[in-house]
Design a protein around this motif. Structure first.
Motif, mmCIF file in Angstrom:
data_model
loop_
_atom_site.group_PDB
_atom_site.id
_atom_site.type_symbol
_atom_site.label_atom_id
_atom_site.label_comp_id
_atom_site.label_asym_id
_atom_site.label_seq_id
_atom_site.Cartn_x
_atom_site.Cartn_y
_atom_site.Cartn_z
ATOM 1 N N GLY A 293 -45.178 56.967 -13.786
ATOM 2 C CA GLY A 293 -44.634 57.562 -12.573
ATOM 3 C C GLY A 293 -43.466 58.492 -12.807
ATOM 4 N N GLY A 294 -42.910 58.476 -13.999
ATOM 5 C CA GLY A 294 -41.749 59.302 -14.291
ATOM 6 C C GLY A 294 -40.742 58.536 -15.129
ATOM 7 N N LEU A 295 -39.567 59.127 -15.293
ATOM 8 C CA LEU A 295 -38.536 58.549 -16.156
ATOM 9 C C LEU A 295 -37.780 57.438 -15.442
ATOM 10 C CD1 LEU A 295 -37.234 58.994 -18.990
ATOM 11 C CD2 LEU A 295 -35.497 60.358 -17.812
ATOM 12 N N MET A 296 -37.666 56.286 -16.089
ATOM 13 C CA MET A 296 -36.878 55.173 -15.570
ATOM 14 C C MET A 296 -35.879 54.763 -16.642
ATOM 15 S SD MET A 296 -39.864 52.930 -13.674
ATOM 16 C CE MET A 296 -38.767 52.134 -12.517
ATOM 17 N N VAL A 297 -34.790 54.121 -16.215
ATOM 18 C CA VAL A 297 -33.733 53.754 -17.162
ATOM 19 C C VAL A 297 -33.394 52.267 -17.019
ATOM 20 C CG1 VAL A 297 -31.440 54.331 -18.060
ATOM 21 C CG2 VAL A 297 -32.820 56.104 -16.944
ATOM 22 N N PRO A 298 -34.183 51.383 -17.639
ATOM 23 C CA PRO A 298 -33.812 49.966 -17.648
ATOM 24 C C PRO A 298 -32.554 49.762 -18.484
ATOM 25 C CG PRO A 298 -35.696 50.357 -19.081
ATOM 26 C CD PRO A 298 -35.444 51.641 -18.350
ATOM 27 N N VAL A 299 -31.834 48.685 -18.177
ATOM 28 C CA VAL A 299 -30.490 48.510 -18.737
ATOM 29 C C VAL A 299 -30.396 47.247 -19.590
ATOM 30 C CG1 VAL A 299 -28.036 48.324 -18.192
ATOM 31 C CG2 VAL A 299 -29.550 49.688 -16.719
ATOM 32 N N VAL A 300 -29.970 47.424 -20.834
ATOM 33 C CA VAL A 300 -29.654 46.293 -21.712
ATOM 34 C C VAL A 300 -28.220 45.886 -21.401
ATOM 35 C CG1 VAL A 300 -29.377 45.502 -24.088
ATOM 36 C CG2 VAL A 300 -31.206 47.119 -23.511
ATOM 37 N N ARG A 301 -28.060 44.797 -20.667
ATOM 38 C CA ARG A 301 -26.730 44.378 -20.230
ATOM 39 C C ARG A 301 -25.993 43.618 -21.337
ATOM 40 N NH1 ARG A 301 -25.839 45.339 -15.040
ATOM 41 N NH2 ARG A 301 -27.644 45.863 -13.737
ATOM 42 N N HIS A 302 -24.687 43.854 -21.354
ATOM 43 C CA HIS A 302 -23.790 43.192 -22.314
ATOM 44 C C HIS A 302 -24.325 43.281 -23.741
ATOM 45 C CE1 HIS A 302 -20.920 41.745 -19.402
ATOM 46 N NE2 HIS A 302 -21.916 41.319 -18.645
ATOM 47 N N GLU A 331 -32.386 45.316 -12.999
ATOM 48 C CA GLU A 331 -32.705 45.749 -14.364
ATOM 49 C C GLU A 331 -32.712 47.264 -14.505
ATOM 50 O OE1 GLU A 331 -35.590 42.039 -15.785
ATOM 51 O OE2 GLU A 331 -36.444 43.734 -14.676
ATOM 52 N N LEU A 332 -32.686 47.982 -13.377
ATOM 53 C CA LEU A 332 -32.755 49.439 -13.417
ATOM 54 C C LEU A 332 -31.456 50.107 -12.982
ATOM 55 C CD1 LEU A 332 -36.317 49.858 -11.867
ATOM 56 C CD2 LEU A 332 -35.692 50.238 -14.253
ATOM 57 N N THR A 333 -30.412 49.337 -12.787
ATOM 58 C CA THR A 333 -29.136 49.911 -12.361
ATOM 59 C C THR A 333 -27.985 49.302 -13.147
ATOM 60 O OG1 THR A 333 -28.944 48.234 -10.607
ATOM 61 C CG2 THR A 333 -29.936 50.359 -10.002
ATOM 62 N N GLY A 334 -26.848 49.997 -13.102
ATOM 63 C CA GLY A 334 -25.625 49.442 -13.683
ATOM 64 C C GLY A 334 -25.327 49.839 -15.106
ATOM 65 N N SER A 335 -26.051 50.805 -15.663
ATOM 66 C CA SER A 335 -25.755 51.222 -17.043
ATOM 67 C C SER A 335 -24.400 51.927 -17.106
ATOM 68 C CB SER A 335 -26.859 52.144 -17.562
ATOM 69 O OG SER A 335 -27.002 53.283 -16.724
ATOM 70 N N THR A 336 -23.748 51.813 -18.248
ATOM 71 C CA THR A 336 -22.447 52.461 -18.449
ATOM 72 C C THR A 336 -22.525 53.593 -19.472
ATOM 73 O OG1 THR A 336 -21.873 50.759 -20.092
ATOM 74 C CG2 THR A 336 -21.137 50.402 -17.816
ATOM 75 N N ILE A 337 -23.569 53.628 -20.258
ATOM 76 C CA ILE A 337 -23.833 54.705 -21.208
ATOM 77 C C ILE A 337 -25.324 54.650 -21.526
ATOM 78 C CG2 ILE A 337 -23.325 53.304 -23.256
ATOM 79 C CD1 ILE A 337 -22.067 55.858 -24.513
ATOM 80 N N THR A 338 -25.938 55.786 -21.787
ATOM 81 C CA THR A 338 -27.401 55.828 -21.892
ATOM 82 C C THR A 338 -27.857 56.433 -23.211
ATOM 83 O OG1 THR A 338 -27.728 55.928 -19.497
ATOM 84 C CG2 THR A 338 -29.491 56.831 -20.839
ATOM 85 N N ILE A 339 -29.016 55.928 -23.683
ATOM 86 C CA ILE A 339 -29.705 56.492 -24.846
ATOM 87 C C ILE A 339 -31.007 57.110 -24.366
ATOM 88 C CG2 ILE A 339 -30.896 55.978 -27.023
ATOM 89 C CD1 ILE A 339 -29.001 53.606 -27.377
ATOM 90 N N THR A 340 -31.325 58.303 -24.838
ATOM 91 C CA THR A 340 -32.610 58.925 -24.519
ATOM 92 C C THR A 340 -33.280 59.351 -25.808
ATOM 93 O OG1 THR A 340 -33.722 60.721 -23.327
ATOM 94 C CG2 THR A 340 -31.532 61.190 -24.165
ATOM 95 N N SER A 341 -34.562 59.052 -25.914
ATOM 96 C CA SER A 341 -35.298 59.368 -27.136
ATOM 97 C C SER A 341 -36.744 59.665 -26.805
ATOM 98 C CB SER A 341 -35.243 58.193 -28.123
ATOM 99 O OG SER A 341 -36.124 58.390 -29.203
ATOM 100 N N LEU A 342 -37.290 60.707 -27.424
ATOM 101 C CA LEU A 342 -38.706 61.039 -27.266
ATOM 102 C C LEU A 342 -39.507 60.685 -28.510
ATOM 103 C CD1 LEU A 342 -38.466 64.490 -25.446
ATOM 104 C CD2 LEU A 342 -39.195 62.310 -24.485
ATOM 105 N N GLY A 343 -38.892 59.920 -29.404
ATOM 106 C CA GLY A 343 -39.606 59.492 -30.600
ATOM 107 C C GLY A 343 -40.067 60.668 -31.440
ATOM 108 N N PRO A 344 -41.336 60.648 -31.897
ATOM 109 C CA PRO A 344 -41.858 61.748 -32.731
ATOM 110 C C PRO A 344 -41.862 63.096 -32.017
ATOM 111 C CG PRO A 344 -43.284 59.818 -32.867
ATOM 112 C CD PRO A 344 -42.321 59.565 -31.747
ATOM 113 N N LEU A 345 -41.803 63.083 -30.676
ATOM 114 C CA LEU A 345 -41.785 64.335 -29.920
ATOM 115 C C LEU A 345 -40.367 64.822 -29.671
ATOM 116 C CD1 LEU A 345 -44.480 63.506 -27.196
ATOM 117 C CD2 LEU A 345 -44.795 64.785 -29.319
ATOM 118 N N GLY A 346 -39.405 64.178 -30.317
ATOM 119 C CA GLY A 346 -37.996 64.424 -30.010
ATOM 120 C C GLY A 346 -37.455 65.790 -30.331
ATOM 121 N N GLY A 347 -38.212 66.606 -31.042
ATOM 122 C CA GLY A 347 -37.730 67.949 -31.350
ATOM 123 C C GLY A 347 -36.560 67.936 -32.309
ATOM 124 N N ILE A 348 -36.019 69.115 -32.553
ATOM 125 C CA ILE A 348 -34.887 69.249 -33.467
ATOM 126 C C ILE A 348 -33.574 69.079 -32.722
ATOM 127 C CG2 ILE A 348 -33.710 70.814 -35.069
ATOM 128 C CD1 ILE A 348 -36.430 72.110 -35.594
#
Length: 421
Positions: A293-302, A331-348
């Motif tokens: 459905g699109g980009l979501m940002v689940p949160v690893v708390r603590h 689980e989808l709210t409350g992040s304080t800093i985010t990581i984004t990665s596209l893996g092998p498609l991550g570009g330079i």
């Protein structure tokens, strides 16, 4: 017979309205008790609306993408006597049932083209002749075709032995400019409207908010992850069966926990209306996850309280929940800093958009084996770029550089990740 009016229930969390994102029924459908009629979305949580009774759908009160107030009429059912409490219909004009989200429709204002691109009355008219076969036509027809820019190989001749006549050429030219396109390729004049609803609309709103409020600075640095990859491979070989497979992300989470300890201002939210940065003690790391459905940002708390394996397991669990649609609002709210990665498609290099109201996001680019000079010779190294963005209103370029250089140091010397203090 009686009528049952189903209203949008209170979906909790103080929500006054929700967006209708799915219809599972249409007018005329017969439904059973507990049949899912549709779904609404609040923030990033989707709530299904079941039918409390058996009946026949006679009216749908909203279209896909409409905002529906809590307590307003959503569906009307015709029920058998005693099939449920009959409520007085809400005075509102009927709204036609909308198609499913995947369906599209032409704009009402779109008019049919004045000239319909139809083939000639003869079979196969306009198709090119086989390679090497020359069209048969008089010099006058050839001259006229040349002046009109027409390839005679594409004109069907009705004269003797397939000779192309002036009438044949006139009929071909009357088809318009599209008649000269290559075989099998026809101009497409349709314009489909795809309504932006549900999660995709939430993403659009969040991106617009971030772009409007945050002037970003993006800092890119290359990292030698050869030692880290060796460590990761060895740990995976020796892991227990009940332990998750380690990817790069748990190591990066540990590096971020370490780095923000020295720069707590990067682990927080900037409230630009109040003019304060709220620095969080707990490190709640958002993991940008692509779903159907699109980009979501689940949160690893603590994350600061988790070891490598626990962090890996939580990332795996949350990512799966986001992709199958079972992740909760918490689980989808409350992040304080985010990581984004596209893996092998991550570009330079990428330019990550900050997850508002956070002030920093770390982007992972693809890993590549490159020849690197060690002072005596070129040796193969596993290299990876980090593309990180910062809110330049509260994070200076120097602070951004210090943070990224600390991540680089930790990832290039992974033993440091396990040192306390």
């Amino acid at each position: 017979m009686a009528e049952k009016v189903i209203k949008l229930p209170d979906v909790g969390e103080g929500v006054a309205e929700a967006e209708l994102v799915e219809w599972h029924v249409k007018v005329g459908d017969l439904v059973r008790e507990d049949t899912v009629l549709g779904a609404v979305m609040t923030d990033k949580a989707t709530v299904e609306i079941p039918s409390p009774v058996e009946g026949k759908v006679t009216w749908l009160g909203a279209g896909i993408g409409d905002m529906v107030a809590v307590g307003s009429a959503l569906v009307r059912l015709e029920t058998a006597d005693g099939g449920g409490e009959a409520e007085t219909p809400v005075a509102a004009p009927p709204v036609a049932a909308s198609p499913p989200p995947a369906a599209t429709k032409k704009p009402e204002h779109e008019k049919a083209p004045a000239v319909t691109m139809t083939p000639f009355h003869w079979s196969g008219g306009g198709a090119p002749r086989p390679e090497g076969e020359k069209p048969v036509a008089s010099p006058a027809v050839r001259l006229r075709a040349r002046e009109a820019g027409v390839d005679l190989r594409r004109v069907h001749g009705t004269g003797p032995a397939g000779r192309i006549t002036h009438d044949d050429l006139s009929a071909f030219i009357a088809q318009g400019p599209g008649a000269a396109v290559a075989v099998g390729r026809k101009p497409k004049t349709n314009v489909d409207e795809v309504k932006v609803v549900g999660l995709r609309r939430r993403i659009a709103e969040k991106m617009a908010l971030a772009h409007a409020h945050i002037p970003p600075i993006t800092y890119v640095e290359e990292v030698d992850v050869t030692a880290l990859e060796d460590l990761r491979t060895n740990l995976n070989k020796k892991k227990r069966d009940d332990q998750p497979k380690l990817t790069l992300l748990p190591f990066l989470v540990r590096a971020i926990v370490n780095a923000v300890a020295a720069q707590p201002g990067l682990n927080g939210h900037y409230d630009d209306e109040a003019g304060v940065v709220r620095q969080h003690g707990g490190v709640h790391v958002g993991i940008a996850t692509q779903t159907s459905g699109g980009l979501m940002v689940p949160v690893v708390r603590h994350a600061e309280a988790r070891d490598l394996w626990d962090c890996a397991g939580e990332i795996t669990r949350l990512s799966a929940a986001a992709r199958d649609g079972t992740a909760t609002r918490e689980e989808l709210t409350g992040s304080t800093i985010t990581i984004t990665s596209l893996g092998p498609l991550g570009g330079i290099v990428t330019t990550p958009i900050i997850n508002y109201p956070e002030v920093a996001i770390v982007g992972v680019n693809k890993m590549m084996v490159r020849p690197m000079w060690n002072g005596a010779a070129f040796v193969p190294k596993k290299m990876m770029n980090l593309s990180s963005s910062f809110d330049h209103r509260v994070v200076d370029g120097y602070e951004a550089a210090v943070f990224v250089q600390r991540l680089k140091e930790l990832l290039e010397t992974p033993a440091l990740l396990f040192m306390e203090g």
